[in-house]
Each structure stands twice: as C-alpha cells, then as structure tokens.
Design a protein around this motif. Sequence first.
Motif, PDB file in Angstrom:
ATOM      1  N   MET A   1       0.821  -1.191   0.000  1.00  0.00           N
ATOM      2  CA  MET A   1       0.000   0.000   0.000  1.00  0.00           C
ATOM      3  C   MET A   1       0.873   1.266   0.000  1.00  0.00           C
ATOM      4  O   MET A   1       0.534   2.252  -0.633  1.00  0.00           O
ATOM      5  CB  MET A   1      -0.903  -0.037   1.226  1.00  0.00           C
ATOM      6  N   ALA A   2       1.993   1.211   0.733  1.00  0.00           N
ATOM      7  CA  ALA A   2       2.887   2.366   0.788  1.00  0.00           C
ATOM      8  C   ALA A   2       3.492   2.665  -0.579  1.00  0.00           C
ATOM      9  O   ALA A   2       3.682   3.830  -0.944  1.00  0.00           O
ATOM     10  CB  ALA A   2       3.983   2.137   1.810  1.00  0.00           C
ATOM     11  N   LEU A   3       3.781   1.621  -1.345  1.00  0.00           N
ATOM     12  CA  LEU A   3       4.328   1.819  -2.685  1.00  0.00           C
ATOM     13  C   LEU A   3       3.325   2.525  -3.584  1.00  0.00           C
ATOM     14  O   LEU A   3       3.692   3.425  -4.357  1.00  0.00           O
ATOM     15  CB  LEU A   3       4.738   0.472  -3.288  1.00  0.00           C
ATOM     16  N   VAL A   4       2.069   2.153  -3.469  1.00  0.00           N
ATOM     17  CA  VAL A   4       1.021   2.807  -4.271  1.00  0.00           C
ATOM     18  C   VAL A   4       0.908   4.283  -3.897  1.00  0.00           C
ATOM     19  O   VAL A   4       0.790   5.150  -4.763  1.00  0.00           O
ATOM     20  CB  VAL A   4      -0.334   2.084  -4.074  1.00  0.00           C
ATOM     21  N   TYR A   5       0.993   4.594  -2.592  1.00  0.00           N
ATOM     22  CA  TYR A   5       0.945   5.991  -2.146  1.00  0.00           C
ATOM     23  C   TYR A   5       2.121   6.781  -2.704  1.00  0.00           C
ATOM     24  O   TYR A   5       1.969   7.926  -3.128  1.00  0.00           O
ATOM     25  CB  TYR A   5       0.935   6.082  -0.629  1.00  0.00           C
ATOM     26  N   LYS A   6       3.299   6.177  -2.703  1.00  0.00           N
ATOM     27  CA  LYS A   6       4.485   6.852  -3.224  1.00  0.00           C
ATOM     28  C   LYS A   6       4.365   7.109  -4.720  1.00  0.00           C
ATOM     29  O   LYS A   6       4.741   8.181  -5.205  1.00  0.00           O
ATOM     30  CB  LYS A   6       5.733   6.026  -2.938  1.00  0.00           C
ATOM     31  N   ILE A   7       3.843   6.135  -5.448  1.00  0.00           N
ATOM     32  CA  ILE A   7       3.680   6.301  -6.895  1.00  0.00           C
ATOM     33  C   ILE A   7       2.691   7.418  -7.202  1.00  0.00           C
ATOM     34  O   ILE A   7       2.955   8.292  -8.031  1.00  0.00           O
ATOM     35  CB  ILE A   7       3.250   4.973  -7.546  1.00  0.00           C
ATOM     36  N   PHE A   8       1.553   7.420  -6.508  1.00  0.00           N
ATOM     37  CA  PHE A   8       0.561   8.469  -6.764  1.00  0.00           C
ATOM     38  C   PHE A   8       1.043   9.834  -6.293  1.00  0.00           C
ATOM     39  O   PHE A   8       0.717  10.851  -6.912  1.00  0.00           O
ATOM     40  CB  PHE A   8      -0.781   8.112  -6.127  1.00  0.00           C
ATOM     41  N   ALA A   9       1.831   9.886  -5.230  1.00  0.00           N
ATOM     42  CA  ALA A   9       2.405  11.166  -4.798  1.00  0.00           C
ATOM     43  C   ALA A   9       3.381  11.686  -5.847  1.00  0.00           C
ATOM     44  O   ALA A   9       3.398  12.879  -6.158  1.00  0.00           O
ATOM     45  CB  ALA A   9       3.099  11.008  -3.457  1.00  0.00           C
TER      46      ALA A   9
END
Length: 127
Positions: A1-9
């Motif tokens: 989930m953290a990777l998805v947040y980083k990508i969208f950020a």
Amino acid sequence: MALVYKIFAGIAIFISCLGLYGLVSFMAVQRTKEVGIRKVLGASVSSIVFLFSKEFMILIGISFLIAMPAAWYIMNGWLQNFVYRISMSAWIFLLAIISSLIIAWLTVGYKAVKAALVNPVKSLRSE
C-alpha cells in the motif's frame, strides 16, 4: 500500500510541475517585451530569473501558511486513532516547505533562464 501511495504522490508532483511549467511559459510569452527592454537596459540573467520566481515563491508561501494548520489538525486527529501514537513535529512541515520551494524554483528557474537568455533584439523586433 505504501508503494502505491508513493507512486501516486510522485504522479501528483509531476502533474503539478507540468501545470507550473505551463503557467511560467504563458507568463514568459506575455512578458517577452518587458524582458527584452530590461535586458537592453542592463538587467542580468539572475535579476530576470528573480523577477519570474518572486511571484511564485510568494504564492507558495501563502498557500503553505493556509495549508499548514489544516494539515496539522487533520493529521493530529488521524494519528490519535492509532495505538502507538507519535507527535507531529515542526521539522516535517519545514521539510515540506523547503522541498516545495526547491521543486517550484527548479521548474520556474528553467523556463526563466531560457527566457532571460533570448536575444533582446528578437523580442523587441516582433512588433
């Protein structure tokens, strides 16, 4: 989930830089004659870059002053829901404003330097 947040950020930062670049490009086209006259009168490249950057840095500072209390309040309420609580420190907000200013300065600075290095004869001859 953290990777998805980083990508969208990262995508959000990239899109905001594109918008800022478009705004600076529009402003540079609108002020072509002004930059040409300033260069003829002896303005340096750094003063022209400062002329373009000053407005955006002020706007970023105002937006930070508006967003910081709201972000602190929302994040503080959200962090209270966890068993292991951490406190919000000022360095997080300081890091956010410094990184925002650096990203904006790099985006604005590229186009401003490009506009400042144009031959003033070309910009003044167009009319």
